[in-house]
Write an enzyme that holds these catalytic residues in place. Structure first.
Site, PDB file in Angstrom:
ATOM      1  NE  ARG A  24       2.701  -5.455  11.650  1.00 21.98           N
ATOM      2  CZ  ARG A  24       3.548  -4.698  10.589  1.00 21.98           C
ATOM      3  NH1 ARG A  24       4.385  -6.140  11.495  1.00 21.98           N
ATOM      4  NH2 ARG A  24       3.342  -4.854   9.208  1.00 21.98           N
ATOM      5  NE  ARG A  46      -4.386  -2.053  10.741  1.00 23.42           N
ATOM      6  CZ  ARG A  46      -3.241  -0.923   9.949  1.00 23.42           C
ATOM      7  NH1 ARG A  46      -3.137   0.285   9.194  1.00 23.42           N
ATOM      8  NH2 ARG A  46      -2.598  -1.602   9.873  1.00 23.42           N
ATOM      9  CE  LYS A  50      -2.097  -1.465   3.976  1.00 24.04           C
ATOM     10  NZ  LYS A  50      -1.295  -2.533   4.438  1.00 24.04           N
ATOM     11  NE  ARG A  90       7.574  -2.560   6.387  1.00 24.03           N
ATOM     12  CZ  ARG A  90       6.593  -3.059   6.533  1.00 24.03           C
ATOM     13  NH1 ARG A  90       6.307  -2.467   4.838  1.00 24.03           N
ATOM     14  NH2 ARG A  90       5.738  -3.513   7.623  1.00 24.03           N
ATOM     15  NE  ARG A 101       6.505  -1.037  10.350  1.00 27.66           N
ATOM     16  CZ  ARG A 101       5.358  -0.956   9.956  1.00 27.66           C
ATOM     17  NH1 ARG A 101       5.080   0.280   8.628  1.00 27.66           N
ATOM     18  NH2 ARG A 101       4.435  -1.918  10.620  1.00 27.66           N
TER      19      ARG A 101
HETATM   20  P1  ADP Z   1       1.212  -2.525   8.145  1.00 23.37           P
HETATM   21  O1  ADP Z   1       2.733  -2.454   7.928  1.00 23.37           O
HETATM   22  O2  ADP Z   1       1.360  -3.710   9.681  1.00 23.37           O
HETATM   23  O3  ADP Z   1       0.248  -2.096   7.611  1.00 23.37           O
HETATM   24  P2  ADP Z   1       0.596   0.281   9.260  1.00 23.37           P
HETATM   25  O4  ADP Z   1       2.092   0.946   9.373  1.00 23.37           O
HETATM   26  O5  ADP Z   1      -0.077   0.627   8.318  1.00 23.37           O
HETATM   27  O6  ADP Z   1       1.371  -1.490   9.579  1.00 23.37           O
HETATM   28  O7  ADP Z   1       0.575   0.834  10.510  1.00 23.37           O
HETATM   29  C1  ADP Z   1       1.279  -0.073  12.069  1.00 23.37           C
HETATM   30  C2  ADP Z   1       0.253   0.367  13.266  1.00 23.37           C
HETATM   31  O8  ADP Z   1       0.248   0.903  13.680  1.00 23.37           O
HETATM   32  C3  ADP Z   1      -0.798  -0.857  13.394  1.00 23.37           C
HETATM   33  O9  ADP Z   1       0.212  -2.509  13.407  1.00 23.37           O
HETATM   34  C4  ADP Z   1      -1.637  -0.480  14.605  1.00 23.37           C
HETATM   35  O10 ADP Z   1      -0.463  -0.559  15.609  1.00 23.37           O
HETATM   36  C5  ADP Z   1      -1.511   0.817  14.006  1.00 23.37           C
HETATM   37  N1  ADP Z   1      -2.606   1.220  13.355  1.00 23.37           N
HETATM   38  C6  ADP Z   1      -2.169   2.301  11.595  1.00 23.37           C
HETATM   39  N2  ADP Z   1      -3.164   2.343  11.082  1.00 23.37           N
HETATM   40  C7  ADP Z   1      -3.861   2.033  12.025  1.00 23.37           C
HETATM   41  C8  ADP Z   1      -6.014   2.223  12.151  1.00 23.37           C
HETATM   42  N3  ADP Z   1      -6.189   2.719  11.136  1.00 23.37           N
HETATM   43  N4  ADP Z   1      -6.118   1.869  13.787  1.00 23.37           N
HETATM   44  C9  ADP Z   1      -5.749   1.224  14.450  1.00 23.37           C
HETATM   45  N5  ADP Z   1      -4.743   0.898  14.645  1.00 23.37           N
HETATM   46  C10 ADP Z   1      -3.737   1.846  13.597  1.00 23.37           C
END
Ligand code: ADP
Length: 191
Positions: free
Chosen positions: A149, A87, A13, A126, A138
């Site tokens: 996740r 989400r 994404k 990554r 990360r």
């Molecule tokens: P990923 O690579 O898992 O898609 P993101 O960078 O989008 O990771 O998000 C990392 C973390 O930030 C998630 O695992 C969650 O803890 C939190 N997070 C991000 N966006 C949301 C959201 N829309 N609602 C709830 N938690 C979120």
């Protein structure tokens, strides 16, 4: 044009959002990036969400909806790309309300389909690349958090596929293709 990129962690994404920012002057709204920035800068909110994020669980709807609300008030340029938001179904409903309030529409929801095995490889790579480049992986790019996740994705986020399908604005694309091919599929959807 306002769009959502939907897909599990590691689906690509962020990569595709970056390309849309460059080519269409759109604004990428990544709640993950916003939350990581809050964590790094040590704000109260950042401290509150740090552990939850590191475990791989979702932070509260209230927090992320607040973050998105703030961003929708600014310049809209070529439109918004929602990356990692919504989400949950509650977030999806809140987004519909926020867009309506500012006279905007949701024009497309693009689901990037990938299988779990590939996701695990992508995320492990990554993390390795980040370390090889002298940075840090990360905190949530480890096997244990990744499991959490993925489970959060299937339990809380995947229902959005049905939700947006019913609303009539979902298109699913193959996220396993090369980055350029995925970019072309996204461009086809956006027209
Ligand atoms: P990923 O690579 O898992 O898609 P993101 O960078 O989008 O990771 O998000 C990392 C973390 O930030 C998630 O695992 C969650 O803890 C939190 N997070 C991000 N966006 C949301 C959201 N829309 N609602 C709830 N938690 C979120």
């Amino acid at each position: 044009m306002n769009i959502i990129l939907l897909g599990p962690p590691g689906a690509g994404k962020g990569t595709q959002a970056g390309r849309l920012v460059e080519k269409r002057d759109m604004i990428q709204l990544s709640t993950g990036d916003m939350l990581r920035a809050a964590k790094t800068s040590g704000t109260e909110m950042g401290k509150k969400v740090a552990e939850v994020m590191d475990r791989g669980e979702l932070v509260t709807d209230e927090i992320v909806i607040g973050l998105i609300r703030e961003q929708l008030e600014g310049d809209k340029k070529g439109g918004f790309i929602f990356d990692g938001f919504p989400r949950t179904l509650a977030q999806a409903d809140a987004l519909a309300d926020l867009l309506a309030e500012c006279g905007e529409t949701l024009d497309a929801v693009i689901e990037m389909q990938v299988d779990d095995e590939v996701l695990v490889h992508r995320i492990v790579n990554r993390a390795k690349e980040a370390v090889a480049n002298g940075g840090a992986a990360r905190a949530d790019d480890n096997a244990e958090s990744l499991k959490v996740r993925l489970m959060a994705y299937y339990k809380q986020t995947a229902p959005l596929i049905g939700y947006y399908h019913a609303k009539g604005n979902l298109t699913s694309i193959d996220g396993l293709a090369s980055m350029d091919e995925v970019e072309a599929s996204v461009a086809d959807v956006l027209g």
